[in-house]
Write a protein that holds these residues in place. Structure first.
Motif, PDB file in Angstrom:
ATOM      1  N   GLN A  30       0.825  -1.209   0.000  1.00  0.00           N
ATOM      2  CA  GLN A  30       0.000   0.000   0.000  1.00  0.00           C
ATOM      3  C   GLN A  30       0.863   1.266   0.000  1.00  0.00           C
ATOM      4  O   GLN A  30       0.562   2.230  -0.706  1.00  0.00           O
ATOM      5  CB  GLN A  30      -0.941   0.005   1.202  1.00  0.00           C
ATOM      6  N   MET A  31       1.955   1.258   0.784  1.00  0.00           N
ATOM      7  CA  MET A  31       2.832   2.429   0.823  1.00  0.00           C
ATOM      8  C   MET A  31       3.554   2.609  -0.508  1.00  0.00           C
ATOM      9  O   MET A  31       3.697   3.739  -0.989  1.00  0.00           O
ATOM     10  CB  MET A  31       3.824   2.316   1.983  1.00  0.00           C
ATOM     11  N   ASP A  32       4.001   1.515  -1.121  1.00  0.00           N
ATOM     12  CA  ASP A  32       4.642   1.602  -2.439  1.00  0.00           C
ATOM     13  C   ASP A  32       3.674   2.183  -3.465  1.00  0.00           C
ATOM     14  O   ASP A  32       4.050   3.037  -4.269  1.00  0.00           O
ATOM     15  CB  ASP A  32       5.119   0.223  -2.901  1.00  0.00           C
ATOM     16  N   ALA A  33       2.425   1.722  -3.443  1.00  0.00           N
ATOM     17  CA  ALA A  33       1.423   2.210  -4.392  1.00  0.00           C
ATOM     18  C   ALA A  33       1.143   3.695  -4.202  1.00  0.00           C
ATOM     19  O   ALA A  33       0.811   4.402  -5.153  1.00  0.00           O
ATOM     20  CB  ALA A  33       0.130   1.408  -4.250  1.00  0.00           C
ATOM     21  N   ASP A  34       1.310   4.195  -2.975  1.00  0.00           N
ATOM     22  CA  ASP A  34       1.078   5.612  -2.680  1.00  0.00           C
ATOM     23  C   ASP A  34       2.352   6.445  -2.855  1.00  0.00           C
ATOM     24  O   ASP A  34       2.349   7.631  -2.606  1.00  0.00           O
ATOM     25  CB  ASP A  34       0.547   5.759  -1.244  1.00  0.00           C
ATOM     26  N   GLY A  35       3.453   5.799  -3.256  1.00  0.00           N
ATOM     27  CA  GLY A  35       4.703   6.515  -3.481  1.00  0.00           C
ATOM     28  C   GLY A  35       5.461   6.856  -2.217  1.00  0.00           C
ATOM     29  O   GLY A  35       6.297   7.755  -2.210  1.00  0.00           O
ATOM     30  N   LEU A  36       5.191   6.152  -1.125  1.00  0.00           N
ATOM     31  CA  LEU A  36       5.814   6.474   0.162  1.00  0.00           C
ATOM     32  C   LEU A  36       7.112   5.720   0.426  1.00  0.00           C
ATOM     33  O   LEU A  36       7.834   6.049   1.349  1.00  0.00           O
ATOM     34  CB  LEU A  36       4.821   6.211   1.299  1.00  0.00           C
ATOM     35  N   ALA A  37       7.436   4.689  -0.346  1.00  0.00           N
ATOM     36  CA  ALA A  37       8.687   3.933  -0.246  1.00  0.00           C
ATOM     37  C   ALA A  37       9.107   3.656   1.195  1.00  0.00           C
ATOM     38  O   ALA A  37      10.023   4.278   1.713  1.00  0.00           O
ATOM     39  CB  ALA A  37       9.797   4.667  -0.986  1.00  0.00           C
ATOM     40  N   PRO A  38       8.459   2.706   1.849  1.00  0.00           N
ATOM     41  CA  PRO A  38       8.817   2.405   3.238  1.00  0.00           C
ATOM     42  C   PRO A  38      10.181   1.749   3.344  1.00  0.00           C
ATOM     43  O   PRO A  38      10.630   1.076   2.418  1.00  0.00           O
ATOM     44  CB  PRO A  38       7.729   1.432   3.681  1.00  0.00           C
ATOM     45  N   GLY A  39      10.837   1.960   4.466  1.00  0.00           N
ATOM     46  CA  GLY A  39      12.086   1.263   4.753  1.00  0.00           C
ATOM     47  C   GLY A  39      11.736  -0.063   5.405  1.00  0.00           C
ATOM     48  O   GLY A  39      10.889  -0.806   4.924  1.00  0.00           O
ATOM     49  N   ILE A  40      12.348  -0.312   6.532  1.00  0.00           N
ATOM     50  CA  ILE A  40      12.086  -1.542   7.270  1.00  0.00           C
ATOM     51  C   ILE A  40      10.749  -1.422   7.996  1.00  0.00           C
ATOM     52  O   ILE A  40      10.470  -0.414   8.641  1.00  0.00           O
ATOM     53  CB  ILE A  40      13.214  -1.812   8.277  1.00  0.00           C
ATOM     54  N   ILE A  41       9.931  -2.457   7.893  1.00  0.00           N
ATOM     55  CA  ILE A  41       8.661  -2.518   8.609  1.00  0.00           C
ATOM     56  C   ILE A  41       8.805  -3.599   9.667  1.00  0.00           C
ATOM     57  O   ILE A  41       9.007  -4.762   9.342  1.00  0.00           O
ATOM     58  CB  ILE A  41       7.485  -2.834   7.668  1.00  0.00           C
ATOM     59  N   GLU A  42       8.731  -3.185  10.932  1.00  0.00           N
ATOM     60  CA  GLU A  42       8.839  -4.126  12.045  1.00  0.00           C
ATOM     61  C   GLU A  42       7.509  -4.199  12.776  1.00  0.00           C
ATOM     62  O   GLU A  42       6.929  -3.170  13.104  1.00  0.00           O
ATOM     63  CB  GLU A  42       9.925  -3.679  13.022  1.00  0.00           C
ATOM     64  N   ILE A  43       7.050  -5.418  13.028  1.00  0.00           N
ATOM     65  CA  ILE A  43       5.818  -5.630  13.768  1.00  0.00           C
ATOM     66  C   ILE A  43       6.133  -6.637  14.858  1.00  0.00           C
ATOM     67  O   ILE A  43       6.538  -7.758  14.573  1.00  0.00           O
ATOM     68  CB  ILE A  43       4.693  -6.155  12.851  1.00  0.00           C
ATOM     69  N   ASP A  44       5.954  -6.219  16.132  1.00  0.00           N
ATOM     70  CA  ASP A  44       6.280  -7.143  17.218  1.00  0.00           C
ATOM     71  C   ASP A  44       5.102  -8.058  17.534  1.00  0.00           C
ATOM     72  O   ASP A  44       4.052  -7.991  16.889  1.00  0.00           O
ATOM     73  CB  ASP A  44       6.791  -6.390  18.459  1.00  0.00           C
ATOM     74  N   SER A  45       5.261  -8.910  18.518  1.00  0.00           N
ATOM     75  CA  SER A  45       4.246  -9.923  18.824  1.00  0.00           C
ATOM     76  C   SER A  45       2.943  -9.345  19.356  1.00  0.00           C
ATOM     77  O   SER A  45       1.940 -10.038  19.406  1.00  0.00           O
ATOM     78  CB  SER A  45       4.809 -10.941  19.817  1.00  0.00           C
ATOM     79  N   THR A  46       2.941  -8.061  19.771  1.00  0.00           N
ATOM     80  CA  THR A  46       1.703  -7.422  20.206  1.00  0.00           C
ATOM     81  C   THR A  46       1.158  -6.465  19.147  1.00  0.00           C
ATOM     82  O   THR A  46       0.305  -5.639  19.414  1.00  0.00           O
ATOM     83  CB  THR A  46       1.908  -6.670  21.538  1.00  0.00           C
ATOM     84  N   PHE A  47       1.691  -6.589  17.922  1.00  0.00           N
ATOM     85  CA  PHE A  47       1.275  -5.807  16.760  1.00  0.00           C
ATOM     86  C   PHE A  47       1.591  -4.316  16.874  1.00  0.00           C
ATOM     87  O   PHE A  47       0.915  -3.496  16.279  1.00  0.00           O
ATOM     88  CB  PHE A  47      -0.204  -6.042  16.421  1.00  0.00           C
ATOM     89  N   ASN A  48       2.639  -3.964  17.617  1.00  0.00           N
ATOM     90  CA  ASN A  48       3.160  -2.595  17.550  1.00  0.00           C
ATOM     91  C   ASN A  48       3.934  -2.496  16.257  1.00  0.00           C
ATOM     92  O   ASN A  48       4.768  -3.358  15.956  1.00  0.00           O
ATOM     93  CB  ASN A  48       4.075  -2.301  18.748  1.00  0.00           C
ATOM     94  N   ILE A  49       3.668  -1.462  15.478  1.00  0.00           N
ATOM     95  CA  ILE A  49       4.239  -1.320  14.143  1.00  0.00           C
ATOM     96  C   ILE A  49       5.249  -0.181  14.140  1.00  0.00           C
ATOM     97  O   ILE A  49       4.950   0.931  14.596  1.00  0.00           O
ATOM     98  CB  ILE A  49       3.134  -1.060  13.112  1.00  0.00           C
ATOM     99  N   ASN A  50       6.434  -0.445  13.584  1.00  0.00           N
ATOM    100  CA  ASN A  50       7.458   0.574  13.400  1.00  0.00           C
ATOM    101  C   ASN A  50       7.830   0.571  11.933  1.00  0.00           C
ATOM    102  O   ASN A  50       8.285  -0.438  11.390  1.00  0.00           O
ATOM    103  CB  ASN A  50       8.680   0.283  14.275  1.00  0.00           C
ATOM    104  N   ILE A  51       7.614   1.696  11.254  1.00  0.00           N
ATOM    105  CA  ILE A  51       7.922   1.816   9.834  1.00  0.00           C
ATOM    106  C   ILE A  51       9.089   2.788   9.695  1.00  0.00           C
ATOM    107  O   ILE A  51       8.980   3.957  10.042  1.00  0.00           O
ATOM    108  CB  ILE A  51       6.709   2.316   9.033  1.00  0.00           C
ATOM    109  N   GLY A  52      10.220   2.251   9.228  1.00  0.00           N
ATOM    110  CA  GLY A  52      11.434   3.065   9.096  1.00  0.00           C
ATOM    111  C   GLY A  52      11.610   3.636   7.736  1.00  0.00           C
ATOM    112  O   GLY A  52      10.984   3.407   6.790  1.00  0.00           O
TER     113      GLY A  52
END
Length: 94
Positions: free
Chosen positions: A72-94
């Motif tokens: 979805q981010m690629d399609a919007d032109g946002l070019a995400p870096g590393i996407i980390e999701i921990d076991s409690t679904f906390n999301i970190n998008i670098g």
């Protein structure tokens, strides 16, 4: 990229003027909060987070969520870096 600034779901206005701000964080938040079909002009936009938050918190589901966020981010032109999701679904998008 710049866009109108939102406070929650309202457009920000200061001294009678619309506020312009960097939009990457705002666009990412809208992608995460939206599900496909929420945007009439672009019916395929949206991650559909609710579906993943109600799923078991397994590595398979975290990987699937990271994949759809990246798509979805690629399609919007946002070019995400590393996407980390921990076991409690906390999301970190670098």
């Amino acid at each position: 990229m710049n866009d109108l600034k939102f406070d929650g779901h309202d457009i920000s206005v200061v001294a009678g003027d619309l506020v312009i701000t960097a939009s990457r964080e705002q666009h990412t938040a809208l992608l995460l909060a939206s599900s496909p079909g929420h945007w009439r002009a672009s019916p395929v936009i949206g991650v559909g987070m609710q579906k993943y938050l109600n799923a078991p918190h397994t590595e398979r589901h975290r990987n699937a969520l990271a994949q759809i966020i990246r798509k979805q981010m690629d399609a919007d032109g946002l070019a995400p870096g590393i996407i980390e999701i921990d076991s409690t679904f906390n999301i970190n998008i670098g």
